[in-house]
Structures are given as structure tokens and as C-alpha cells.
Design an enzyme around this catalytic site. Sequence first.
Site, PDB file in Angstrom:
ATOM      1  N   GLY A  84       2.488  10.413  -6.711  1.00 40.57           N
ATOM      2  CA  GLY A  84       1.152  10.524  -7.298  1.00 40.57           C
ATOM      3  C   GLY A  84       1.100  11.708  -8.253  1.00 40.57           C
ATOM      4  O   GLY A  84       2.090  12.415  -8.443  1.00 40.57           O
ATOM      5  N   ASN A 110       8.687   6.456   5.951  1.00 36.49           N
ATOM      6  CA  ASN A 110       7.455   6.810   5.235  1.00 36.49           C
ATOM      7  C   ASN A 110       6.302   5.853   5.575  1.00 36.49           C
ATOM      8  O   ASN A 110       5.207   6.284   5.937  1.00 36.49           O
ATOM      9  CB  ASN A 110       7.724   6.773   3.733  1.00 36.49           C
ATOM     10  CG  ASN A 110       6.669   7.527   2.952  1.00 36.49           C
ATOM     11  OD1 ASN A 110       6.599   8.748   3.010  1.00 36.49           O
ATOM     12  ND2 ASN A 110       5.816   6.805   2.263  1.00 36.49           N
ATOM     13  N   ALA A 170       1.874   5.060   0.427  1.00 41.53           N
ATOM     14  CA  ALA A 170       3.120   4.408   0.847  1.00 41.53           C
ATOM     15  C   ALA A 170       4.104   4.443  -0.309  1.00 41.53           C
ATOM     16  O   ALA A 170       3.724   4.673  -1.461  1.00 41.53           O
ATOM     17  CB  ALA A 170       2.845   2.949   1.235  1.00 41.53           C
ATOM     18  N   PHE A 229      -1.633  -9.137  -4.056  1.00 33.59           N
ATOM     19  CA  PHE A 229      -0.562  -9.786  -4.802  1.00 33.59           C
ATOM     20  C   PHE A 229      -0.187  -8.809  -5.934  1.00 33.59           C
ATOM     21  O   PHE A 229      -0.150  -7.609  -5.682  1.00 33.59           O
ATOM     22  CB  PHE A 229      -0.985 -11.220  -5.182  1.00 33.59           C
ATOM     23  CG  PHE A 229      -0.812 -12.129  -3.969  1.00 33.59           C
ATOM     24  CD1 PHE A 229      -1.554 -11.911  -2.798  1.00 33.59           C
ATOM     25  CD2 PHE A 229       0.140 -13.129  -3.939  1.00 33.59           C
ATOM     26  CE1 PHE A 229      -1.344 -12.671  -1.645  1.00 33.59           C
ATOM     27  CE2 PHE A 229       0.352 -13.900  -2.792  1.00 33.59           C
ATOM     28  CZ  PHE A 229      -0.387 -13.681  -1.658  1.00 33.59           C
ATOM     29  N   TYR A 286      10.878  -3.071   2.064  1.00 33.54           N
ATOM     30  CA  TYR A 286       9.502  -2.674   1.728  1.00 33.54           C
ATOM     31  C   TYR A 286       8.508  -3.582   2.454  1.00 33.54           C
ATOM     32  O   TYR A 286       7.621  -3.113   3.177  1.00 33.54           O
ATOM     33  CB  TYR A 286       9.302  -2.728   0.210  1.00 33.54           C
ATOM     34  CG  TYR A 286       7.845  -2.738  -0.210  1.00 33.54           C
ATOM     35  CD1 TYR A 286       6.994  -1.691   0.138  1.00 33.54           C
ATOM     36  CD2 TYR A 286       7.318  -3.817  -0.937  1.00 33.54           C
ATOM     37  CE1 TYR A 286       5.651  -1.714  -0.231  1.00 33.54           C
ATOM     38  CE2 TYR A 286       5.983  -3.837  -1.310  1.00 33.54           C
ATOM     39  CZ  TYR A 286       5.152  -2.790  -0.950  1.00 33.54           C
ATOM     40  OH  TYR A 286       3.824  -2.820  -1.297  1.00 33.54           O
ATOM     41  N   THR A 338       0.646  -6.118   1.477  1.00 38.21           N
ATOM     42  CA  THR A 338       1.245  -6.745   0.297  1.00 38.21           C
ATOM     43  C   THR A 338       1.678  -8.183   0.581  1.00 38.21           C
ATOM     44  O   THR A 338       2.007  -8.519   1.734  1.00 38.21           O
ATOM     45  CB  THR A 338       2.481  -5.916  -0.130  1.00 38.21           C
ATOM     46  OG1 THR A 338       3.266  -6.696  -1.029  1.00 38.21           O
ATOM     47  CG2 THR A 338       3.368  -5.545   1.041  1.00 38.21           C
ATOM     48  N   ILE A 371      -3.351   2.651  -7.453  1.00 46.14           N
ATOM     49  CA  ILE A 371      -4.500   1.889  -6.937  1.00 46.14           C
ATOM     50  C   ILE A 371      -5.472   2.814  -6.199  1.00 46.14           C
ATOM     51  O   ILE A 371      -6.687   2.721  -6.363  1.00 46.14           O
ATOM     52  CB  ILE A 371      -4.022   0.739  -6.018  1.00 46.14           C
ATOM     53  CG1 ILE A 371      -2.990  -0.133  -6.767  1.00 46.14           C
ATOM     54  CG2 ILE A 371      -5.200  -0.122  -5.573  1.00 46.14           C
ATOM     55  CD1 ILE A 371      -2.291  -1.164  -5.901  1.00 46.14           C
TER      56      ILE A 371
HETATM   57  N1  LIG Z   1       1.067  -1.930  -7.067  1.00 44.78           N
HETATM   58  C1  LIG Z   1       1.077  -3.140  -6.551  1.00 44.78           C
HETATM   59  O1  LIG Z   1       1.193  -4.165  -7.271  1.00 44.78           O
HETATM   60  C2  LIG Z   1       0.913  -3.321  -5.051  1.00 44.78           C
HETATM   61  C3  LIG Z   1       0.995  -4.618  -4.537  1.00 44.78           C
HETATM   62  C4  LIG Z   1       0.835  -4.792  -3.165  1.00 44.78           C
HETATM   63  C5  LIG Z   1       0.576  -3.720  -2.348  1.00 44.78           C
HETATM   64  N2  LIG Z   1       0.520  -2.472  -2.866  1.00 44.78           N
HETATM   65  C6  LIG Z   1       0.245  -1.351  -1.947  1.00 44.78           C
HETATM   66  O2  LIG Z   1      -0.794  -0.574  -2.504  1.00 44.78           O
HETATM   67  C7  LIG Z   1      -0.623   0.795  -2.159  1.00 44.78           C
HETATM   68  C8  LIG Z   1      -0.728   1.647  -3.399  1.00 44.78           C
HETATM   69  O3  LIG Z   1       0.246   1.230  -4.348  1.00 44.78           O
HETATM   70  P1  LIG Z   1       0.340   1.912  -5.783  1.00 44.78           P
HETATM   71  O4  LIG Z   1       0.858   0.902  -6.717  1.00 44.78           O
HETATM   72  O5  LIG Z   1      -0.922   2.613  -6.063  1.00 44.78           O
HETATM   73  O6  LIG Z   1       1.506   2.968  -5.520  1.00 44.78           O
HETATM   74  P2  LIG Z   1       1.635   4.493  -6.042  1.00 44.78           P
HETATM   75  O7  LIG Z   1       3.048   4.885  -5.788  1.00 44.78           O
HETATM   76  O8  LIG Z   1       1.085   4.635  -7.408  1.00 44.78           O
HETATM   77  O9  LIG Z   1       0.669   5.260  -5.045  1.00 44.78           O
HETATM   78  C9  LIG Z   1       1.032   5.550  -3.723  1.00 44.78           C
HETATM   79  C10 LIG Z   1       0.608   6.978  -3.455  1.00 44.78           C
HETATM   80  O10 LIG Z   1       0.924   7.293  -2.095  1.00 44.78           O
HETATM   81  C11 LIG Z   1       1.471   8.605  -2.069  1.00 44.78           C
HETATM   82  N3  LIG Z   1       2.346   8.695  -0.896  1.00 44.78           N
HETATM   83  C12 LIG Z   1       3.455   7.976  -0.639  1.00 44.78           C
HETATM   84  N4  LIG Z   1       3.988   8.369   0.528  1.00 44.78           N
HETATM   85  C13 LIG Z   1       3.207   9.383   1.007  1.00 44.78           C
HETATM   86  C14 LIG Z   1       3.242  10.204   2.156  1.00 44.78           C
HETATM   87  N5  LIG Z   1       4.232  10.104   3.052  1.00 44.78           N
HETATM   88  N6  LIG Z   1       2.279  11.128   2.319  1.00 44.78           N
HETATM   89  C15 LIG Z   1       1.274  11.259   1.426  1.00 44.78           C
HETATM   90  N7  LIG Z   1       1.178  10.504   0.306  1.00 44.78           N
HETATM   91  C16 LIG Z   1       2.144   9.581   0.105  1.00 44.78           C
HETATM   92  C17 LIG Z   1       2.234   8.743  -3.371  1.00 44.78           C
HETATM   93  O11 LIG Z   1       2.451  10.086  -3.749  1.00 44.78           O
HETATM   94  C18 LIG Z   1       1.329   8.000  -4.342  1.00 44.78           C
HETATM   95  O12 LIG Z   1       0.372   8.849  -4.924  1.00 44.78           O
HETATM   96  C19 LIG Z   1       0.708   0.884  -1.424  1.00 44.78           C
HETATM   97  O13 LIG Z   1       0.447   0.959  -0.050  1.00 44.78           O
HETATM   98  C20 LIG Z   1       1.406  -0.406  -1.782  1.00 44.78           C
HETATM   99  O14 LIG Z   1       2.269  -0.809  -0.735  1.00 44.78           O
HETATM  100  C21 LIG Z   1       0.699  -2.240  -4.203  1.00 44.78           C
END
Ligand SMILES: NC(=O)c1ccc[n+]([C@@H]2O[C@H](COP(=O)([O-])OP(=O)(O)OC[C@H]3O[C@@H](n4cnc5c(N)ncnc54)[C@H](O)[C@@H]3O)[C@@H](O)[C@H]2O)c1
Length: 333
Positions: free
Chosen positions: A37, A98, A81, A175, A147, A123, A13
Amino acid sequence: MADILITGGAGYIGSHAVKRFLEEGHKVTVIDNLMRGFGEAVDVLTGYGDLTFHQVDLRNANAVRSVFTKAHFDAVLHFGALCLVNESMSAPELYFENNVYGTLNLLKAMKEFSVKNIIFSSTCAVYGESVYLPINEEHPKKPSNPYGESKLMAENIIKWMSQIYGFNYLIFRYFNVCGAAEDGSIGDSKKPSVLLLQNLVRGAMGIEEFELTCPKVDTPDGTPIRDYVDVNDLIDAHYLGFSYLEQGGASNEINLGTGRGSSVEEMIQEVEKAINVTIPRKRGDARKGESARLFASNAKAQQLLNWQPKRDIKKSVECLQKWYVARPNGYSY
Ligand SMILES: NC(=O)c1ccc[n+]([C@@H]2O[C@H](COP(=O)([O-])OP(=O)(O)OC[C@H]3O[C@@H](n4cnc5c(N)ncnc54)[C@H](O)[C@@H]3O)[C@@H](O)[C@H]2O)c1
């Protein structure tokens, strides 16, 4: 032109947010430790504008601080995250360390360098099992997994520190996020992915067999009901949220969903209809910590940000097909 810090900008995202802010002409700095990532995402994004990347871990307070010495940020978008429910059920300490400690380090640097605006990716998992539907922002918060709990703890830290130090925040509770960039240039590359629509499209395209991993729950067809929101709609909300904070809008917590719940079975049928194939499926291990029904009331997002989701599942599937045609196995590094 604003100076924006995006954490987790090499992830699914976050990378869409980086693309959008660059396309709008802003200067973007990304912090990502590349734990989940991809360097290739950063390389692709470099082509969209003025991007600086720091491979920094949010758990390293000094490294986070040093990024703040290099620019003055107008706003922070905090996506970084860990976000796998199942993983959090087997390694909860990883999630608290984390997601909570990482957020705290970021807020401490914001305080020290007088950065005032933050948009936090939260979330629907903070709500836990639904007590009523659709879920509005006042719904009780009782996470069903570590989580969700870690994100709720981070939300509360943001609220307290904002009250005491005068930050302005938007807490966005997403969501289920789906889809990819409309030009297919960036997308979700989680390996393995836990995101249903992504996996269904890969299954439909014959890239990877679709595995049904949802537990049996108390819904009419026995599969969980979720609210699937397109990533491009989600990023529209972030852009509106950024303008809202820039214009002095009050801190708030806002759901980002479509307001429509679909069961896993219904989603399988929608994708089969959109692509006109039958998706072969196998049964995988059932996930733990899953709620039966979650879908949003998005009335507050409409009222405060004038945000309305515009893309339907068919559109999300179309973008995912473009993304997987370009990169069937996601990023390679
Ligand atoms: N994907 C979904 O459906 C969804 C739904 C609700 C909330 N979210 C929230 O959206 C955000 C992004 O989700 P996503 O699906 O893109 O996840 P993702 O895992 O693709 O991206 C998260 C990024 O954060 C980086 N990261 C994690 N911990 C880190 C740290 N300690 N230091 C530096 N970088 C760090 C990871 O390397 C990764 O690139 C998150 O906070 C997640 O909780 C996602």
C-alpha cells in the site's frame, strides 16, 4: 456515525472503501503495513474525513490487538492481503502466512474486544477452474493456486469462528476489479500492476508499453475470459453490506461480478474503441495458475443486498484516464 476498521486501506480497493465510508460521515481506522500500500494514498484520504492510520502488520498479533484497545469498532472491513496469483505460485508460504495468519489475528482481536461484524474480501480464485457458468456461490471450490487456497482457508476460519463466537460476516468474492475513483483522486498503484484494464489504459495513454501476459487457454480466441467489475460498484456493495449487517442480516457468502465474461482480446478491443487508439503490445512471460473461464452469477447480491453493477467498461476507462492523468506513475511513496 459508525466506527469502522479497514485493513489494507492504503491499497487499491481498500482505499476506495476508506474514501466512501469517510464521505458517508463515518469514523475510519486503517491498518496497513504498507507492504503493498501507499502512504500517499493515506495522505489523500485524510482530506475526506475522520481518519486514523496505523502502520501495523496483521501478522503481529500484539500490534493488531493494540489497535482494538484504541476504539470500539462497529464493523471490520478486511481487505489486507497479498493477492498476486503468480507470486503465490513461487512463494506459497508467504501467502499462507500473510493471508491466513493475518486473518486469524484479526478475528482473535474481534473476539477479545466483542466486535461482531466483518466483511471479508475474498476472490473468485477460490473456485478454481469453472465446472459450470455462470459461477454461483455453490460452485465447487478447488483453487488453482496458493493465493486462492489461502483466501479459501481464511473464509473457512471466518465461518468457524463466527459459528462459535457469534460474529456476523459477509464473505464477498470479487471477480476482476477495475477502474478508479470517479474524481480520479485515488486508484491502483501496484508496481507492476497485474490488473488488465489498468495496464491497457496505461498502454493506450503511452505511459507504459502493454504486455500480454495471459497463457494460451481453451477459449474461442485463446485468451482467458474474466468478469470485470468496477471498483466503485464494488464499494457500493460494501456499503450495502455494512447496512445489511448493522440491521441484523444473516451471515452469507456473495459473488460480486457483473455476470458478463469478456476475453482479454475483447477487452483490448473495448479499450481501443473507448479511447480511439491502437494499443501497441508486446508478449510477456505467461502467468501460471490461471483458469480459462470465470464469470459470476450475481443473483444473490441482487437478491440480498439489492446490488446491481452500474458502471460499464467505458466508465471504468474514463475514471482510469483521470487517475493516470493525475498520477501517470501512481503514488510516489
Ligand atoms: N484486485 C482484484 O482484482 C481483487 C480480486 C479479488 C479479490 N481481491 C481481494 O481484495 C483485497 C484488496 O486487493 P487490492 O487489489 O486492493 O490489493 P492491494 O495490494 O492494492 O491492497 C492490499 C493492501 O493490504 C496491505 N497488506 C497486505 N498484507 C498486509 C499485512 N500483513 N498487514 C497489513 N497490511 C497488509 C497491503 O500493504 C496493501 O495496502 C485483497 O484481499 C484481495 O485478495 C482483489
